[in-house]
Structures are given as structure tokens and as C-alpha cells.
Design an enzyme around this catalytic site. Structure first.
Site, mmCIF file in Angstrom:
data_model
loop_
_atom_site.group_PDB
_atom_site.id
_atom_site.type_symbol
_atom_site.label_atom_id
_atom_site.label_comp_id
_atom_site.label_asym_id
_atom_site.label_seq_id
_atom_site.Cartn_x
_atom_site.Cartn_y
_atom_site.Cartn_z
ATOM 1 N N GLU A 1 -3.952 4.635 2.759
ATOM 2 C CA GLU A 1 -3.085 3.671 2.080
ATOM 3 C C GLU A 1 -3.744 3.194 0.807
ATOM 4 O OE1 GLU A 1 -1.955 0.334 4.444
ATOM 5 O OE2 GLU A 1 -1.860 1.490 6.289
ATOM 6 N N ASN B 1 1.424 4.728 0.975
ATOM 7 C CA ASN B 1 0.865 5.592 2.012
ATOM 8 C C ASN B 1 0.984 7.053 1.599
ATOM 9 O OD1 ASN B 1 1.462 2.980 3.202
ATOM 10 N ND2 ASN B 1 0.964 3.924 5.161
ATOM 11 N N THR C 1 0.848 -1.197 0.000
ATOM 12 C CA THR C 1 0.000 0.000 0.000
ATOM 13 C C THR C 1 0.880 1.242 0.000
ATOM 14 O OG1 THR C 1 -0.118 0.049 2.427
ATOM 15 C CG2 THR C 1 -1.887 -1.111 1.243
HETATM 16 P P1 ADP Z 1 5.020 0.830 3.736
HETATM 17 O O1 ADP Z 1 4.702 0.360 5.105
HETATM 18 O O2 ADP Z 1 6.281 1.627 3.656
HETATM 19 O O3 ADP Z 1 3.859 1.553 3.090
HETATM 20 P P2 ADP Z 1 4.340 -1.451 2.058
HETATM 21 O O4 ADP Z 1 4.725 -2.861 2.367
HETATM 22 O O5 ADP Z 1 2.901 -1.063 2.245
HETATM 23 O O6 ADP Z 1 5.295 -0.501 2.879
HETATM 24 O O7 ADP Z 1 4.786 -1.178 0.564
HETATM 25 C C1 ADP Z 1 4.418 0.026 -0.027
HETATM 26 C C2 ADP Z 1 5.299 0.435 -1.190
HETATM 27 O O8 ADP Z 1 5.327 -0.575 -2.203
HETATM 28 C C3 ADP Z 1 4.725 1.662 -1.869
HETATM 29 O O9 ADP Z 1 5.155 2.869 -1.257
HETATM 30 C C4 ADP Z 1 5.286 1.528 -3.289
HETATM 31 O O10 ADP Z 1 6.533 2.178 -3.384
HETATM 32 C C5 ADP Z 1 5.461 0.020 -3.478
HETATM 33 N N1 ADP Z 1 4.467 -0.623 -4.364
HETATM 34 C C6 ADP Z 1 4.780 -1.534 -5.318
HETATM 35 N N2 ADP Z 1 3.679 -1.971 -5.961
HETATM 36 C C7 ADP Z 1 2.624 -1.319 -5.399
HETATM 37 C C8 ADP Z 1 1.208 -1.365 -5.637
HETATM 38 N N3 ADP Z 1 0.663 -2.146 -6.600
HETATM 39 N N4 ADP Z 1 0.411 -0.569 -4.884
HETATM 40 C C9 ADP Z 1 0.945 0.207 -3.917
HETATM 41 N N5 ADP Z 1 2.274 0.292 -3.649
HETATM 42 C C10 ADP Z 1 3.118 -0.470 -4.369
HETATM 43 N N1 RBF Z 2 -6.889 -3.533 8.129
HETATM 44 C C1 RBF Z 2 -7.772 -3.939 9.066
HETATM 45 O O1 RBF Z 2 -7.418 -4.080 10.225
HETATM 46 N N2 RBF Z 2 -9.077 -4.180 8.733
HETATM 47 C C2 RBF Z 2 -9.545 -4.040 7.480
HETATM 48 O O2 RBF Z 2 -10.736 -4.237 7.237
HETATM 49 C C3 RBF Z 2 -8.631 -3.636 6.462
HETATM 50 N N3 RBF Z 2 -9.030 -3.492 5.176
HETATM 51 C C4 RBF Z 2 -8.136 -3.113 4.239
HETATM 52 C C5 RBF Z 2 -8.539 -2.987 2.911
HETATM 53 C C6 RBF Z 2 -7.675 -2.594 1.920
HETATM 54 C C7 RBF Z 2 -8.142 -2.494 0.510
HETATM 55 C C8 RBF Z 2 -6.314 -2.338 2.253
HETATM 56 C C9 RBF Z 2 -5.345 -1.928 1.206
HETATM 57 C C10 RBF Z 2 -5.904 -2.465 3.569
HETATM 58 C C11 RBF Z 2 -6.808 -2.853 4.572
HETATM 59 N N4 RBF Z 2 -6.395 -2.967 5.895
HETATM 60 C C12 RBF Z 2 -7.290 -3.385 6.840
HETATM 61 C C13 RBF Z 2 -5.100 -2.448 6.315
HETATM 62 C C14 RBF Z 2 -4.019 -3.453 6.269
HETATM 63 O O3 RBF Z 2 -4.068 -4.127 7.463
HETATM 64 C C15 RBF Z 2 -2.742 -2.622 6.107
HETATM 65 O O4 RBF Z 2 -2.493 -2.426 4.777
HETATM 66 C C16 RBF Z 2 -1.610 -3.286 6.793
HETATM 67 O O5 RBF Z 2 -1.864 -3.206 8.164
HETATM 68 C C17 RBF Z 2 -0.287 -2.646 6.464
HETATM 69 O O6 RBF Z 2 -0.288 -1.256 6.669
HETATM 70 MG MG MG Z 3 1.885 0.831 3.018
#
Ligand code: ADP
Ligand code: RBF
Ligand code: MG
Length: 205
Positions: free
Chosen positions: A122, A44, A42
């Protein structure tokens, strides 16, 4: 056992008030809670109530819509003039502004780590990228709400629900009034997503 959920959101006539909602910013690091390990990275975005006043009023949960990204020249997914129109994603590359458009699902939630005072936003982009894009400019056009946030007994249940969220987003966006005019597949106005940066910044708050 999963509860049945609707597989498509909203009327065929397109997004309804208060949507679409806009938000933009540079992709920041999250908390490294391992969403990438779940197969669901995701991007952020910083949440600032001054820049995005509506965010204080919306409920926590899962939203869907379109995201645009301006990737640096060194990025493997840097847009070319071609369009990638696979069955699952619709990508349009705008040569002029450098923004590419993708479908997305996102979570807007209170951040437990900040004692429920700050929202986290996110975005999971429905596209496979060849590299990370921290620091890239991202714009988000939210067109609807999918569901409220839930607590899960285990990670697999969360992943299962997020996968379903992705399907719901794809199904919902794959209709004329929900697809972007800019992709050549719809009528929804996505011009803000691919607009050159300077125009947007003229409105100083
Ligand atoms: P963080 O906790 O730093 O957000 P994540 O595990 O959520 O780490 O990874 C997020 C990063 O992954 C984004 O900031 C982006 O650079 C990269 N990324 C690669 N593919 C995707 C995607 N399909 N959607 C969102 N982020 C992506
Ligand atoms: N986290 C939750 O605790 N409950 C949820 O219902 C939930 N829904 C999510 C739905 C989407 C589409 C995404 C991208 C994330 C969701 N998350 C949810 C957050 C997820 O736990 C989070 O991406 C991780 O904790 C890493 O930041
Ligand atoms: Mg993230």
C-alpha cells in the site's frame, strides 16, 4: 508516550543495497478499512511473487521512496508541462510518457485476511489529489526501510506514527543523493519511473 525515532534514514551518499527496489502495477481496491477516513489513503498494488521476486524476501514494515503515476486524461491532477515544487513535495511532470513523480511512504505487510500467505503493498503518495486514481498505472522505486510494523492500542497512535513516517520520508528524500535527477534536485536515477510503458514490458517472464 512515543519512543524517539530517527528523523532521517540512510547515509548522505544515497540508497544502499538491496535498494532501490522496483515494483509496478495498476492501482486496485483495498479492503476499504477506512485509510481515507484516517486522512491517509493508500493506493494498493497487486503483489505477485513472479513479477516482483524480491517481495517474498523483504521484511514487513514501512518503506519510502518515489512513486510515479500515469493518470487518465480526465483526472484533475493530469500532468501539464509545469513542475510543482512546493516545500513538502517534489513533483515532476513528464510530458512524454505521462508519468508524474511523487515522494511516497508505503507499507508492505502480510495480510491478516489471507492467513499470512499474501503480502499487501500500500502506497501513500505524499501529494494531495483532486480525485481517486483506481486503475492508474503506478511504479514504485523503494529506496529505504523506515521501521517494522507495529500493533497499536488505538487508531490515533497509528496515525501519529504514519505522520512521522511521512516526515522521515520527506527529510530523507530531500538530499541530493536521494532526490531524483528527473526532478532537477538530485542525482538518483529515476528514469525507470518515467519511462514509456512498452520498453518495460519487453522483458517477458
Ligand atoms: P482502498 O482500501 O480501496 O485502498 P483507501 O481508503 O486506502 O481505499 O484509498 C485509496 C485510494 O485513494 C487510492 O486507490 C487512490 O485512488 C486514492 N488516493 C487519493 N489520494 C491518494 C494519495 N495521496 N495516496 C494514495 N492514494 C490516494
Ligand atoms: N498498520 C499497522 O497495523 N501497523 C503499522 O505499523 C502500520 N504502518 C503503516 C505505515 C504506513 C506508512 C502506511 C501507509 C500504513 C501503515 N499501516 C500500518 C497500515 C494501515 O493500517 C492501513 O493503511 C490501513 O489498515 C488501511 O489499509
Ligand atoms: Mg488502500
Amino acid at each position: 508516550m512515543a519512543t524517539a525515532r530517527p528523523l532521517i534514514i540512510g547515509p548522505s551518499t544515497g540508497p544502499e543495497a538491496p535498494y532501490p527496489l522496483q515494483m509496478e502495477g495498476k492501482v486496485i481496491s483495498g479492503f476499504g478499512r477506512g485509510s481515507k477516513e484516517l486522512g491517509i489513503p493508500t493506493a494498493n498494488l497487486p503483489v505477485d511473487d513472479n513479477v516482483t521476486p524480491w517481495i517474498a524476501d523483504v521484511k514487513s514494515g514501512v518503506y519510502f521512496g518515489w512513486a510515479s503515476l500515469r493518470l487518465p486524461p480526465s483526472h484533475p491532477n493530469q500532468p501539464t508541462t509545469s513542475s510543482d515544487t512546493t516545500a513538502s513535495t517534489t513533483t515532476v511532470s513528464e510530458a512524454h510518457s505521462g508519468f508524474s513523480v511523487y515522494p511516497m511512504v508505503m507499507s508492505i505487510a502480510y495480510n491478516r485476511f489471507y492467513k499470512n500467505t499474501a503480502r499487501s503493498a500500500e502506497v501513500h503518495v505524499l501529494h494531495e489529489f483532486g480525485a481517486d486514481f483506481y486503475g492508474a498505472e503506478m511504479r514504485v522505486l523503494i529506496v529505504g526501510f523506515i521501521r517494522e510494523e507495529k500493533d497499536y492500542a488505538n487508531v490515533d497512535a497509528l496515525i501519529e506514527d504514519i505522520k512521522l513516517d511521512c516526515d522521515v520520508a520527506r527529510n530523507s528524500l530531500d538530499r541530493e543523493a536521494w532526490a531524483l535527477r528527473e526532478t532537477g534536485k538530485g542525482t538518483l536515477d529515476g528514469s525507470w519511473l518515467v519511462r514509456e510503458t512498452a520498453e518495460r514490458n519487453s522483458a517477458v517472464t
